[in-house]
Structure formats: structure tokens, C-alpha cells
Design a protein around this motif. Structure first.
Motif, short mmCIF file in Angstrom:
data_model
loop_
_atom_site.label_atom_id
_atom_site.label_comp_id
_atom_site.label_asym_id
_atom_site.label_seq_id
_atom_site.Cartn_x
_atom_site.Cartn_y
_atom_site.Cartn_z
N VAL A 458 0.86 -1.21 0.00
CA VAL A 458 0.00 0.00 0.00
C VAL A 458 0.88 1.24 0.00
O VAL A 458 0.62 2.21 -0.74
CB VAL A 458 -0.94 0.00 1.23
CG1 VAL A 458 -1.70 1.33 1.32
CG2 VAL A 458 -1.92 -1.15 1.15
N TYR A 459 1.95 1.21 0.81
CA TYR A 459 2.88 2.34 0.86
C TYR A 459 3.51 2.59 -0.52
O TYR A 459 3.63 3.74 -0.96
CB TYR A 459 4.00 2.07 1.87
CG TYR A 459 3.59 2.11 3.33
CD1 TYR A 459 2.33 2.58 3.72
CD2 TYR A 459 4.46 1.68 4.33
CE1 TYR A 459 1.96 2.62 5.04
CE2 TYR A 459 4.09 1.71 5.68
CZ TYR A 459 2.83 2.18 6.02
OH TYR A 459 2.47 2.22 7.35
N ALA A 460 3.91 1.50 -1.19
CA ALA A 460 4.54 1.62 -2.51
C ALA A 460 3.58 2.24 -3.53
O ALA A 460 3.95 3.13 -4.30
CB ALA A 460 5.01 0.25 -3.00
N ALA A 463 3.00 5.88 -2.63
CA ALA A 463 4.21 6.66 -2.92
C ALA A 463 4.26 7.02 -4.40
O ALA A 463 4.56 8.17 -4.76
CB ALA A 463 5.46 5.88 -2.53
N LEU A 464 3.95 6.05 -5.27
CA LEU A 464 3.97 6.30 -6.72
C LEU A 464 2.90 7.31 -7.12
O LEU A 464 3.17 8.24 -7.89
CB LEU A 464 3.75 4.97 -7.48
CG LEU A 464 4.97 4.06 -7.63
CD1 LEU A 464 4.57 2.76 -8.29
CD2 LEU A 464 6.07 4.75 -8.44
N ILE A 465 1.68 7.11 -6.60
CA ILE A 465 0.58 8.03 -6.94
C ILE A 465 0.90 9.44 -6.45
O ILE A 465 0.71 10.43 -7.19
CB ILE A 465 -0.75 7.53 -6.32
CG1 ILE A 465 -1.17 6.21 -6.98
CG2 ILE A 465 -1.85 8.58 -6.48
CD1 ILE A 465 -2.32 5.51 -6.26
N SER A 488 4.87 11.18 -0.54
CA SER A 488 5.66 10.19 -1.28
C SER A 488 6.95 9.84 -0.53
O SER A 488 7.34 8.67 -0.46
CB SER A 488 5.98 10.70 -2.70
OG SER A 488 6.74 11.89 -2.65
N ILE A 489 7.62 10.85 0.05
CA ILE A 489 8.86 10.60 0.80
C ILE A 489 8.59 9.75 2.04
O ILE A 489 9.32 8.79 2.33
CB ILE A 489 9.53 11.94 1.20
CG1 ILE A 489 10.10 12.62 -0.05
CG2 ILE A 489 10.63 11.72 2.23
CD1 ILE A 489 10.59 14.03 0.17
N ILE A 495 8.60 2.04 3.61
CA ILE A 495 8.99 0.74 3.03
C ILE A 495 10.38 0.34 3.54
O ILE A 495 10.64 -0.83 3.82
CB ILE A 495 9.00 0.83 1.47
CG1 ILE A 495 7.60 1.16 0.95
CG2 ILE A 495 9.51 -0.47 0.85
CD1 ILE A 495 7.56 1.55 -0.51
N LEU A 496 11.27 1.34 3.66
CA LEU A 496 12.68 1.06 3.99
C LEU A 496 12.93 0.85 5.47
O LEU A 496 13.83 0.11 5.85
CB LEU A 496 13.56 2.22 3.47
CG LEU A 496 13.53 2.46 1.94
CD1 LEU A 496 14.33 3.71 1.61
CD2 LEU A 496 14.08 1.25 1.19
#
Length: 723
Positions: A458-460, A463-465, A488-489, A495-496
């Protein structure tokens, strides 16, 4: 969604994510990251303009970020050496902005690469390998950009063209409001000046795209038709500003005959609406609105004006002459709208109707890229030099504070500074505020989402959107863009690493510090205030108007075909008046203590606009009517007007003002001697033939404009002598 900003942001995400995904999946993550950075850093220079300039811009960006990445690779060896390199390199990169708007975006790419060098140092790759891969990333972005251009070659042209048509409609509507809104006229005029400035910039962008586009067999007719549409839009801008008399006289006639106020306004509003409808439908010829209803409005108004002309009364006859002239200006606009509709339809256009490309090139503003431009800007007199020095020192302060207080991501402070700090105060202040508010709002939204959702997929996706929306909104709504950048940041860091709340906290803290440093840096490090430069902008506008007046006078005297020099003078007059409006707008955004002579400067700006409006009235009339022979009186008056303008230019250039002040009595005396159009002296009992009325129309318009021009030039002299 279909805008070039949106498609460019999607293109950027593809350019960034593709090498990153391939690199991670194949075990060459560092290679993927390097190519990803190179593609992202070359994105800013991909702006509206000709394909040739776009390609050169991206190539120069790629070369710059490659060199900067090589230098940046050595920054981690010593903090103090890093500080010196940061200051020197950021100053050098910022000075690239001396070469204009596109160069400033290339400079921005270089600064991005420099700042990110503090965040990322390659472990497995050698520094030269990393920098070469960054350059390859730039080539990868260029390849994608060219591929998209091949797929959708008309997208950029269509968007700017229809946006310009729509904005022309808005300008006309605002002009229509000026007829009746007497109490609100000052506010309306201010917004009108700004709109004219924006429209002139769009004309330049569209001109560059259409003229410099490579004309192959498939696009020559398309380009030719669009060039002709642009020519109509430029003339519409001139006609929109034209008035048969000054506003004071116009108001009196509309107050005496109030029924004509609504008739003229409704006519102008209808034309404005038609232009906005054309802009809304885009490239769909079958949906272009019909002009039958508009034609009926013209017929009704023309009939009422003719009825007024039959009244055997001096005052009514004077109103008839003014209304008839004003109607003919609107008819010229209607003709241009009809021609735009025809050009945008499926009708064939003969090749001989296309404007000669070599003549068109003379209307382009070519950027000088010689080294002497850079050398000329190496002085404290240069706004770019002061901005570059201010930028480098503020970045160094940010670097020291970030390391001194051990911020989690100190480079975010530097990133905020390069995103916010601009050469003028107004934009720097606005960006500081928008960036801060946007980051706080983005941080709050991200906090809520992180509490509710703990899923990296979901985060990914988010982040893209967010990244796509952030890039697409960057030019139109900076605050909204800052919100999505923050989202996005945060999602990428989500994720990291698990501790996302700490990321949000530091993100807001770093942004606040970067914004504060940007704002304070402008205030205390060699600030560039508009009052220091506004004198030059006024002088350029006055000089351009003077040249335009000379061309109009020559054409009225010699008749014949309108020469290219005439059109170039008109373009220059509108461009410089537009630049003056922009300069004044910047001045109004600065602290009150720096708004020196603001009211007088505004009066000068308004006088210049009114002067251009009177010139436009003369210009349109003499181009579209068979005029009588110019009298010696006409030559004398135009000569006197030019003398007044020359005096204004001397005073603005700081030449001794005493001699000019002594001539003011003579100026006022000459103004009183100027002949007026006296409706009482017209023999209304005589045979009022078409030629009889046409001569009075010319007499009323020409003399009214000359009197107005002389009065405006005299007022400029009086006002300038007090500055």
C-alpha cells in the motif's frame, strides 16, 4: 489528467522506477539508483518550447549532473572540505541562470545533484563509474521524452494553443467589465495588467514552438494553420486594449446613453464565451460553436447605433461617432474569432496563406549564450550574481547547522533551500510559506495513514501516486505539490524502515529550518529589491512605445502595406509593457519599507498601459480603414509626443532633470492649443452620407487619440520629474 504536466510526471516516474526495479531484481541496485538519479535530475529542464531547445536542455542537464556527481563523490572525505566545495560549486551552478529561464532549470538540476551527493555515496561503484551512469540516466530520460514526442507530437502545441485561446477569452471578459464597473476599475486594471503579461509570455512560448518546430511533410499544414491562429490571437490582444476615446469620455457617453452599456458588454461577453468554449472543446472541429447568435447581437447593436446617428443633436452625434468606432473594434474581434474557428476546422488552407518562416524568426527572442553574458553578471549590480552568492552561503549555513545538531537527514535542509530560494523576494516568501504549510499538512495526513495501514505494498502504491501528482502540480499549485512530495517521501521511508513517525518528525523539522534559512537569507544577504530595477523597466517600456508610435505615424503618412518593422515594434511595445507589469507586481509583494514611490510607480505603469491602449486604437484604425492624407498638424503633434517621451527617458536615465522641469509649462501650453473634435461644429442639417460620417469617425478617433497620447506623455513627464 491529459495535460502535458501530468504526462511528463508519469514519464518521469517510468524513467525513475524502471532502472531501479531492474537493478534491484538483478542484484545491481547501485547501477539502478545511479541511472534513476540521472533521469530524475534531468526532468526539470524538460519544459515547454521547441523540440530542439528541449533536447539541448536535457543534454546540458545530463552533462552537468554527471560532472557534479563526480565532484560530489568526494564530499564525504572531509566535512570542512565538503563545506568549501558546496559553497564554490553551488555558486558556479547558480550562475548558469544568467542565460535565461531554461538555463535556470538546468542550474536547478545541477543543484539537486549536488545536494543528493550528501545523501548517497556509491559503495560498489567507482566514483567515475557512478557519474557516467548518472549521465546515462539523463540519456535514458531524453530517449523516453523523444519517444513520447513521436507518439504525441501535437500534445504540447495543442495544450498551449487552447490555453492561450481560453486566456484571451478571459482577458476580453475582463475588458468588457471595465465599461461599467467604475468603482472597481483600479482593481480590474491591476488584474488585467497581470493577465496581459501572462498572455504575452504564452504568445512567446507558442511562437517558439511553432516557428522552430521542424516542418516535415506530415505537419507543415498543421503548423501553418496554428501559426495563423497565433497571429489572430496576437492581434486580438492589441484590439482588446483599444478604445476610441479615453475612459473618462467613454464613461460620459455610456452614462448619457445607458442602454448601450449592456449591449456592448453582452456583445463582448458573448465573444469571450465563444473563445472559452473553443478552448474547452480542444481539437474537436465538429464541436466548434456557431456564431449566428453573436452575429444577431452585432446586427441589433449596429441598428441601434444607426438610429442614434439619425438624431439631429450635437451630443447624440458625438456619441454616435464614438459608439460606431467602438463597434468597429468589436467587429474586428469578431472577424478574428471567425477566422480562428475556420482555421481550427477541417477546412483546407492554401499554402500561400502561411506566414513566411524567415520573417517569423525575426519575432523570436534569441538567447545569447556567449561567455560575455556570464562575465557581465559577475558583479554586485547583477541580480543573478547576488542570488548565486546568497544561495551558496545559505546552503553552507544549512550544512553547518545540519551537522552541528546532528539532524537525521541534514541534506533535507539543503534540498528545501534550493527548492525555495529564488532571485526575487515575493516568490521566495510565497514558496517558504507554501512549502512549510504543505509539509505540515502532508506530515499530518501521512501520520493518519501510517496509523491505519501497515502494508508496504500500500505504501509503494501511495508513494507512486503521490509522486506523480506532486510533479504534475509543481508549476500550478506549489503548496499542493509540497503535500504530495511529503507523502511520497514518507511512504518510501515507510517501506525502507519501520520507524516512520521519526521520519515525519524530522521531515517537518528540516523543512521548517530550510524555509526559515531561505527567507532570512534573502532578507540579510545582498537582497535584490524591485525598486532598484523598476526605473530600467519603465524606461524600456517608454522607449518601446515611442518606437511603436513612430512606426504608426510613418504608416499613417505613407499608407500601403504594413511593414514587418511595424509588427516588430508592436510586439516589442506589448512585451516591454508586460515586463513592466511583472516588475511592478514583484514590487507589491515586497516589504512596505522597500516599496519606494509605489503609488507614483503604479501611476507610471498605468500611464504606460493607457499609452499602449491609445497606440493600439490608432494602429487598428489606420490598418483597417482607408484614411485621409496626414496633415502637418498630425506630424507636429506626433513629433511633440515623441519629444515628451524623450524627456521622460532622459529623466529616467538620471540625466539632469532641471532642464526638463523648465519645459513643463510649454508642454501644458501646447496641450491647450490642440484641436478637439467639436460635435457642435458639425453641420447636421447637411447630407449625412456614409463618406460624411466616415470622415468624422476618422477625425474623432485620430484627434482624440492624439490628444490622449499627448496628455499621457505630458503626465509621464510631470510624474517622472518628481521621482
Amino acid at each position: 489528467m491529459g495535460s502535458t504536466n501530468f504526462t511528463k510526471s508519469v514519464l518521469t516516474v517510468i524513467a525513475v522506477v524502471t532502472p531501479l526495479a531492474i537493478g534491484i531484481s538483478t542484484g545491481y541496485a547501485e547501477i539502478g539508483v545511479a541511472i534513476c538519479f540521472g533521469a530524475f535530475w534531468c526532468n526539470p529542464s524538460d519544459v515547454h518550447g521547441s523540440l530542439k531547445h528541449k533536447v539541448y536542455g536535457i543534454l546540458f542537464s545530463a552533462a552537468l549532473v554527471m560532472v557534479v556527481s563526480f565532484i560530489g563523490g568526494y564530499l564525504h572525505f572531509s566535512p570542512w572540505l565538503s563545506l568549501v566545495i558546496l559553497g564554490v560549486v553551488s555558486f558556479a551552478i547558480s550562475m548558469i541562470s544568467s542565460y535565461g529561464f531554461r538555463a535556470s532549470l538546468i542550474s536547478f538540476s545541477g543543484l539537486l545533484a549536488l545536494v543528493i551527493s550528501f545523501a548517497h555515496t556509491p559503495d560498489q561503484l567507482k566514483i567515475y563509474e557512478y557519474s557516467l551512469l548518472v549521465g546515462l540516466g539523463g540519456m535514458w530520460y531524453l530517449a523516453l521524452s523523444l519517444l513520447w514526442f513521436k507518439i504525441n507530437p501535437k500534445g504540447q502545441t495543442e495544450e498551449i494553443l487552447y490555453e492561450t485561446i481560453g486566456r484571451t477569452g478571459k482577458l476580453m471578459k475582463k475588458r468588457g467589465k471595465l465599461i461599467s464597473e467604475l468603482s472597481n476599475r483600479k482593481k480590474l486594471l491591476k488584474s488585467l495588467f497581470l493577465m496581459q503579461s501572462e498572455l504575452t509570455e504564452q504568445h512567446d512560448t507558442l511562437r517558439e514552438i511553432l516557428i522552430l518546430s521542424r516542418k516535415n511533410s506530415g505537419r507543415s499544414v498543421y503548423n501553418g494553420k496554428r501559426v495563423l491562429v497565433l497571429a489572430q490571437l496576437i492581434e486580438m490582444l492589441e484590439t482588446a486594449g483599444a478604445n476610441p476615446v479615453n475612459y473618462t469620455k467613454m464613461d460620459k457617453q455610456f452614462q448619457a446613453h445607458p442602454e448601450f452599456t449592456a449591449l456592448f458588454q453582452n456583445l463582448i461577453f458573448e465573444m469571450a464565451e465563444q473563445l472559452q468554449m473553443i478552448a474547452a472543446i480542444g481539437n474537436k472541429p465538429k464541436k466548434i460553436p456557431k456564431h449566428n447568435h453573436l452575429k444577431d447581437r452585432f446586427d441589433d447593436l449596429a441598428l441601434k447605433i444607426q438610429e442614434l446617428g439619425k438624431v439631429k443633436d450635437a451630443k447624440s452625434y458625438e456619441a454616435f461617432i464614438m459608439f460606431q468606432n467602438f463597434l468597429e473594434y468589436q467587429e474586428k474581434q469578431f472577424d478574428k474569432i471567425k477566422r480562428i474557428k475556420w482555421l481550427l476546422s477541417d477546412h483546407d488552407v492554401a499554402s500561400e496563406e502561411f506566414i513566411d518562416k524567415e520573417i517569423l524568426k525575426r519575432f523570436l527572442i534569441s538567447q545569447d549564450y556567449s561567455p560575455r553574458i556570464l562575465l557581465r553578471n559577475l558583479s554586485f549590480r547583477s541580480t543573478i550574481f547576488r542570488h548565486s552568492l546568497r544561495m551558496s552561503i545559505t546552503l553552507m549555513i544549512g550544512f553547518v547547522l545540519g551537522n552541528l545538531f546532528a539532524f537525521q537527514n541534514a541534506y533535507w535542509i539543503l534540498l528545501t533551500i534550493i527548492l525555495i530560494m529564488r532571485p526575487n523576494y515575493g516568490l521566495t516568501k510565497t514558496r517558504s510559506k507554501d512549502r512549510t504549510v504543505g509539509t505540515i499538512i502532508g506530515g499530518l495526513i501521512a501520520t493518519v495513514i501510517v496509523f491505519l495501514v501497515q502494508d508496504v505494498y500500500v505504501y509503494a502504491t501511495l508513494a507512486l501516486i503521490s509522486f506523480v501528482i506532486a510533479l504534475s502540480m509543481l508549476q500550478k499549485n506549489y503548496k499542493l505539490s509540497a503535500i504530495y512530495v511529503t507523502l511520497s517521501i514518507v511512504f518510501i521511508y515507510g517501506i525502507l524502515q519501520p520507524d516512520v513517525m521519526t521520519v515525519i518528525q524530522y521531515r517537518i523539522l528540516d523543512t521548517l529550518l530550510g524555509a526559515a534559512l531561505s527567507y532570512l537569507g534573502f532578507l540579510f544577504l545582498w537582497p535584490s529589491w524591485s525598486f532598484q530595477e523598476i526605473r530600467k523597466d519603465v524606461a524600456k517600456s517608454v522607449a518601446a512605445n515611442s518606437t511603436y508610435l513612430k512606426e504608426i505615424s510613418d504608416f499613417y503618412v505613407h499608407k500601403g502595406t504594413v511593414p514587418t518593422s511595424y509588427r516588430l515594434a508592436r510586439k516589442s511595445a506589448f512585451l516591454e509593457t508586460s515586463n513592466l507589469s511583472s516588475a511592478f507586481q514583484r514590487m507589491t509583494q515586497e516589504p512596505h519599507s522597500k516599496q519606494k514611490n509605489l503609488n507614483k510607480i503604479y501611476e507610471l505603469v498605468e500611464l504606460n498601459h493607457n499609452f499602449l491602449s491609445a497606440l493600439a486604437s490608432l494602429s487598428i484604425y489606420i490598418q483597417h480603414h482607408t484614411t485621409t492624407e496626414a496633415s502637418e498638424r498630425f506630424n507636429d503633434i506626433t513629433s511633440k509626443i515623441n519629444e515628451n517621451l524623450s524627456s521622460v527617458l532622459k529623466m529616467l536615465s538620471a540625466v539632469s532633470k532641471n532642464s526638463e522641469k523648465m519645459n513643463l509649462d510649454e508642454v501644458i501650453s501646447f496641450q491647450k492649443q490642440l484641436p478637439k473634435f467639436q460635435s457642435e461644429q458639425v453641420n447636421l442639417s447637411s447630407n449625412d452620407t456614409h463618406e460624411f460620417k466616415r470622415n468624422h469617425q476618422e477625425e474623432q478617433l485620430i484627434w482624440e487619440q492624439l490628444r490622449w497620447l499627448y496628455s499621457l506623455s505630458a503626465n509621464m513627464m510631470k510624474l517622472t520629474s518628481t521621482l
